[in-house]
Design an enzyme around this catalytic site. Structure first.
Site, mmCIF file in Angstrom:
data_model
loop_
_atom_site.group_PDB
_atom_site.id
_atom_site.type_symbol
_atom_site.label_atom_id
_atom_site.label_comp_id
_atom_site.label_asym_id
_atom_site.label_seq_id
_atom_site.Cartn_x
_atom_site.Cartn_y
_atom_site.Cartn_z
ATOM 1 N N HIS A 147 5.502 29.520 -2.465
ATOM 2 C CA HIS A 147 6.271 29.866 -1.283
ATOM 3 C C HIS A 147 7.514 30.654 -1.672
ATOM 4 C CE1 HIS A 147 3.793 26.724 0.582
ATOM 5 N NE2 HIS A 147 4.100 27.298 1.729
ATOM 6 N N LYS B 286 12.505 27.917 0.055
ATOM 7 C CA LYS B 286 11.876 26.650 0.445
ATOM 8 C C LYS B 286 12.480 25.494 -0.342
ATOM 9 C CE LYS B 286 7.363 24.559 1.371
ATOM 10 N NZ LYS B 286 7.744 24.238 2.760
#
Length: 264
Positions: A148, A152
């Site tokens: 990600h 995050k």
């Protein structure tokens, strides 16, 4: 006579997904009935009533889509249940007590809860469950790899955990008893039957997930890549419309996609 357009509210209207949800509600033929922000301030470019309290929003909606923070789950569940408003919940990382609050709300209103509202992720997760059942842990090592964007804050991702939980369900075990995550240093050999996780972070990757089964003789990989967060918004709005005629219960995206009517 045609049914009235579905009135949809958005918790966290000013978030990245919240803004996309506002667009997708209108594109999908619904009415954007309002949203919440922390201070109740309007959101530039979005024309709808804005509230600071979920209870105020709920009274103007048929369903609320909620991609906010885990700290709001208990209060949101109670408010929506009290107002009789359906709930599409995409918040992840819930504790046992927070999940109990969701379950309690689902006893009074229809709830769709999912770690990921992408149809593709839903299908990969379903396949992971079937593969977990067909490929025993004694012969096939299961690993889940996710990547990600660099902002995050949690790892493994909620989607990765949902995939791991699906593998565990297929094998008739609990993920919590077999998870291996964050390996570092001299860890010793891989535990038999473990379900492993690895998390990568970098750039602005929206989301990549792979479920990998490896035996002595072969390897099978399932991979999903999200190119745009809009896929989550589109799926959540689809879930909101699906909820319109449902009785109070806890549902997921497999229900929304009609997969549970398909024989295993």
């Amino acid at each position: 006579m045609n049914a009235q357009p579905l009135r949809i509210g958005i918790a966290g209207l000013n978030g990245r997904v919240g803004r996309l949800l506002a667009q997708e509600v209108v594109a999908g033929g619904g009415v954007l009935a309002g949203g919440t922000t922390r201070d109740g301030a309007p959101v530039a470019g979005i024309d709808c009533p804005v509230y600071s309290d979920i209870s105020q929003l709920a009274h103007h909606c048929d369903v609320v889509i909620d991609f906010t923070h885990v700290s709001t789950v208990v209060a949101h569940g109670a408010a929506l249940a009290a107002s009789g408003t359906a709930w599409v919940l995409g918040t992840t990382g819930l504790s046992a007590a927070e999940q109990q609050a969701v379950d309690a709300a689902a006893g009074r209103v229809a709830v769709v809860q999912a770690a990921n509202f992408s149809p593709g992720v839903t299908l990969v997760t379903r396949l992971a469950r079937q593969m977990g059942a067909a490929l025993p842990g004694s012969d096939y090592d299961a690993e889940i790899l996710e990547m990600h964007h660099r902002q995050k804050v949690d790892a493994p991702s909620g989607t990765a955990l949902a995939m791991g939980r699906a593998v565990a369900e297929g094998r008739g075990i609990k993920l919590e008893d077999h998870i291996e995550s964050g390996r570092d240093g001299h860890t010793g050999p891989r535990a038999d039957g473990a379900i492993g996780f690895a998390a990568l972070r970098g750039g602005q990757i929206v989301g990549e997930h792979s479920v990998i089964f490896t035996s002595t003789h072969e390897q099978i990989s399932l991979t999903h890549r999200s190119f745009d967060r809009r896929v989550y918004a589109t799926g959540a709005v689809r879930a909101a419309h699906w909820l319109r005629t449902r009785r109070p219960a806890l549902y997921d995206m497999e229900d929304v996609l009609g997969l549970k009517s398909v024989a295993e």
